[in-house]
Scaffold this motif. Structure first.
Motif, PDB file in Angstrom:
ATOM      1  N   TYR A 127       7.018  -4.023 -22.438  1.00  0.00           N
ATOM      2  CA  TYR A 127       7.849  -3.268 -21.509  1.00  0.00           C
ATOM      3  C   TYR A 127       6.985  -2.629 -20.425  1.00  0.00           C
ATOM      4  CZ  TYR A 127      11.428  -0.109 -19.740  1.00  0.00           C
ATOM      5  OH  TYR A 127      12.312   0.561 -18.925  1.00  0.00           O
ATOM      6  N   THR A 128       7.089  -3.159 -19.220  1.00  0.00           N
ATOM      7  CA  THR A 128       6.326  -2.634 -18.077  1.00  0.00           C
ATOM      8  C   THR A 128       7.285  -2.444 -16.902  1.00  0.00           C
ATOM      9  OG1 THR A 128       5.736  -4.920 -17.480  1.00  0.00           O
ATOM     10  CG2 THR A 128       4.131  -3.661 -18.768  1.00  0.00           C
ATOM     11  N   PRO A 129       8.033  -1.355 -16.901  1.00  0.00           N
ATOM     12  CA  PRO A 129       9.056  -1.150 -15.866  1.00  0.00           C
ATOM     13  C   PRO A 129       8.463  -0.877 -14.486  1.00  0.00           C
ATOM     14  CG  PRO A 129       8.818   0.823 -17.191  1.00  0.00           C
ATOM     15  CD  PRO A 129       7.966  -0.225 -17.844  1.00  0.00           C
ATOM     16  N   ARG A 130       9.244  -1.197 -13.461  1.00  0.00           N
ATOM     17  CA  ARG A 130       8.816  -1.044 -12.072  1.00  0.00           C
ATOM     18  C   ARG A 130      10.014  -0.632 -11.214  1.00  0.00           C
ATOM     19  NH1 ARG A 130       6.772  -5.865 -14.366  1.00  0.00           N
ATOM     20  NH2 ARG A 130       4.506  -5.750 -14.641  1.00  0.00           N
ATOM     21  N   ILE A 131       9.707   0.040 -10.102  1.00  0.00           N
ATOM     22  CA  ILE A 131      10.737   0.459  -9.153  1.00  0.00           C
ATOM     23  C   ILE A 131      10.349  -0.016  -7.754  1.00  0.00           C
ATOM     24  CG2 ILE A 131      11.874   2.442  -8.051  1.00  0.00           C
ATOM     25  CD1 ILE A 131      11.433   4.010 -10.671  1.00  0.00           C
ATOM     26  N   VAL A 132      11.335  -0.553  -7.023  1.00  0.00           N
ATOM     27  CA  VAL A 132      11.136  -0.964  -5.631  1.00  0.00           C
ATOM     28  C   VAL A 132      12.207  -0.302  -4.770  1.00  0.00           C
ATOM     29  CG1 VAL A 132      10.965  -2.879  -4.006  1.00  0.00           C
ATOM     30  CG2 VAL A 132      10.285  -3.223  -6.381  1.00  0.00           C
ATOM     31  N   ASN A 133      11.785   0.344  -3.709  1.00  0.00           N
ATOM     32  CA  ASN A 133      12.719   0.908  -2.742  1.00  0.00           C
ATOM     33  C   ASN A 133      12.686   0.083  -1.456  1.00  0.00           C
ATOM     34  OD1 ASN A 133      13.425   3.107  -4.411  1.00  0.00           O
ATOM     35  ND2 ASN A 133      11.616   4.238  -3.758  1.00  0.00           N
ATOM     36  N   ILE A 172       4.224   3.501 -14.418  1.00  0.00           N
ATOM     37  CA  ILE A 172       5.407   2.888 -13.826  1.00  0.00           C
ATOM     38  C   ILE A 172       5.151   2.772 -12.326  1.00  0.00           C
ATOM     39  CG2 ILE A 172       7.885   3.070 -13.400  1.00  0.00           C
ATOM     40  CD1 ILE A 172       8.123   4.726 -15.957  1.00  0.00           C
ATOM     41  N   PRO A 173       4.814   1.586 -11.834  1.00  0.00           N
ATOM     42  CA  PRO A 173       4.558   1.419 -10.411  1.00  0.00           C
ATOM     43  C   PRO A 173       5.835   1.594  -9.579  1.00  0.00           C
ATOM     44  CG  PRO A 173       3.646  -0.411 -11.686  1.00  0.00           C
ATOM     45  CD  PRO A 173       4.563   0.342 -12.586  1.00  0.00           C
ATOM     46  N   VAL A 174       5.686   2.225  -8.432  1.00  0.00           N
ATOM     47  CA  VAL A 174       6.787   2.397  -7.486  1.00  0.00           C
ATOM     48  C   VAL A 174       6.296   1.915  -6.129  1.00  0.00           C
ATOM     49  CG1 VAL A 174       8.463   3.991  -6.478  1.00  0.00           C
ATOM     50  CG2 VAL A 174       7.541   4.429  -8.778  1.00  0.00           C
ATOM     51  N   LEU A 175       6.977   0.925  -5.558  1.00  0.00           N
ATOM     52  CA  LEU A 175       6.568   0.376  -4.271  1.00  0.00           C
ATOM     53  C   LEU A 175       7.733   0.364  -3.289  1.00  0.00           C
ATOM     54  CD1 LEU A 175       4.834  -1.360  -6.631  1.00  0.00           C
ATOM     55  CD2 LEU A 175       3.812  -2.262  -4.541  1.00  0.00           C
ATOM     56  N   GLU A 176       7.370   0.301  -2.021  1.00  0.00           N
ATOM     57  CA  GLU A 176       8.354   0.286  -0.944  1.00  0.00           C
ATOM     58  C   GLU A 176       8.220  -1.015  -0.164  1.00  0.00           C
ATOM     59  OE1 GLU A 176       8.887   2.521   3.391  1.00  0.00           O
ATOM     60  OE2 GLU A 176       7.490   3.321   1.910  1.00  0.00           O
ATOM     61  N   LEU A 225       2.662  -8.575 -10.005  1.00  0.00           N
ATOM     62  CA  LEU A 225       1.507  -8.999  -9.221  1.00  0.00           C
ATOM     63  C   LEU A 225       0.910  -7.868  -8.392  1.00  0.00           C
ATOM     64  CD1 LEU A 225       2.788 -12.468  -7.930  1.00  0.00           C
ATOM     65  CD2 LEU A 225       1.497 -11.952 -10.014  1.00  0.00           C
ATOM     66  N   LEU A 226       1.652  -6.749  -8.273  1.00  0.00           N
ATOM     67  CA  LEU A 226       1.198  -5.658  -7.403  1.00  0.00           C
ATOM     68  C   LEU A 226       1.177  -4.311  -8.116  1.00  0.00           C
ATOM     69  CD1 LEU A 226       3.226  -6.724  -4.241  1.00  0.00           C
ATOM     70  CD2 LEU A 226       0.781  -7.028  -4.599  1.00  0.00           C
ATOM     71  N   ASP A 227       1.027  -4.338  -9.428  1.00  0.00           N
ATOM     72  CA  ASP A 227       1.112  -3.098 -10.197  1.00  0.00           C
ATOM     73  C   ASP A 227       0.076  -2.051  -9.795  1.00  0.00           C
ATOM     74  OD1 ASP A 227       3.266  -4.026 -11.585  1.00  0.00           O
ATOM     75  OD2 ASP A 227       2.223  -4.318 -13.493  1.00  0.00           O
ATOM     76  N   PHE A 228      -1.121  -2.470  -9.394  1.00  0.00           N
ATOM     77  CA  PHE A 228      -2.164  -1.511  -9.045  1.00  0.00           C
ATOM     78  C   PHE A 228      -1.997  -0.993  -7.621  1.00  0.00           C
ATOM     79  CE2 PHE A 228      -6.769  -0.191  -8.649  1.00  0.00           C
ATOM     80  CZ  PHE A 228      -6.716   0.757  -9.661  1.00  0.00           C
TER      81      PHE A 228
END
Length: 245
Positions: A127-133, A172-176, A225-228
């Motif tokens: 489980y590796t959740p992510r958020i994109v705005n 939890i990575p958050v990207l825009e 692919l962009l977690d960091f």
């Protein structure tokens, strides 16, 4: 188990393009929009993101159906009903834009960030959740005929930074993702204007963007692919953001 993705504002345009591609690539996708029903998708839940009751009902639907959420895509957003100079913009329009594009996005992030943290604490496997705005190049570009839209998207950009910062401890990575000039129903009313600007070279790549261009960027985030790169804004705009002489 398949990864579960939620895409708001996915009845049409960019949101539908994102949801369709994620589904094609193996995600179980929850489509969500303000209409009561949406044909052609296995999972759909109506949600007005400005409503706390609707947001909570959406979370409950995901919990009862899947017991997890791996990818939240905050795409739901609205444009100005009428483009007005900032010397004439109404409070009604300002409040409407900020309510959906900024406030709605903030509280979707808050609700589902807490849900993702709870899922992590339950010890879900893999489980590796992510958020994109999904914001806009208008988050940093002055457009004085729709200032309230620019302000609402600038606020959404800061929401990404805030949640990327706060959720770092939970990994939890958050990207825009910042779309540029994209061919959708929303831009149809100004298509002649943008046809001219594109032809004149407002973007290095002289073409309209398509929903699939945004969808591919979301897929990269969803696949880890962009977690960091948490907190990063990804420009998907044909090079509009490049400062040129």
């Amino acid at each position: 188990m398949k990864q579960v993705a939620l895409v708001t504002g996915s009845a049409r345009g960019i949101g539908k393009g994102i949801a369709d591609l994620l589904q094609e690539k193996g995600f179980a996708v929850v489509y969500s929009d303000v209409q009561s029903e949406l044909e052609g998708c296995a999972y759909y839940k109506k949600c007005d993101i400005t409503s706390a009751q609707d947001r909570e009902a959406l979370k409950q639907y995901i919990e009862e159906t899947f017991g997890r959420l791996d990818l939240l895509v905050n795409n739901a957003g609205i444009a100005c009903k009428t483009r007005l100079d900032i010397l004439e913009t109404t409070e009604e329009s300002f409040d409407r834009l900020l309510s959906v594009n900024t406030k709605g996005t903030f509280f979707m992030c808050q609700l589902f960030a807490n849900y993702m943290i709870a899922c992590k604490k339950r010890g879900l496997k893999d489980y590796t959740p992510r958020i994109v705005n999904i914001t806009s190049n208008s988050s940093y570009t002055s457009s004085t005929s729709r200032g309230e839209y620019c302000i609402s998207k600038a606020g959404a950009a800061m929401i990404t930074s805030l949640f990327a910062d706060r959720l770092g401890e939970y990994e939890i990575p958050v990207l825009e993702i910042r779309p540029g000039i994209i061919k959708t129903d929303m831009t149809a009313v100004v298509s002649e204007k943008y046809d001219k600007l594109i032809a004149e070279g407002i973007t290095p790549l002289k073409r309209w963007g398509q929903p699939c261009d945004i969808a591919k960027a979301v897929l990269a985030v969803g696949e880890g692919l962009l977690d960091f790169s948490t907190g990063t804004a990804i420009n998907v705009d044909g090079g509009f953001h490049i400062k040129r002489l």
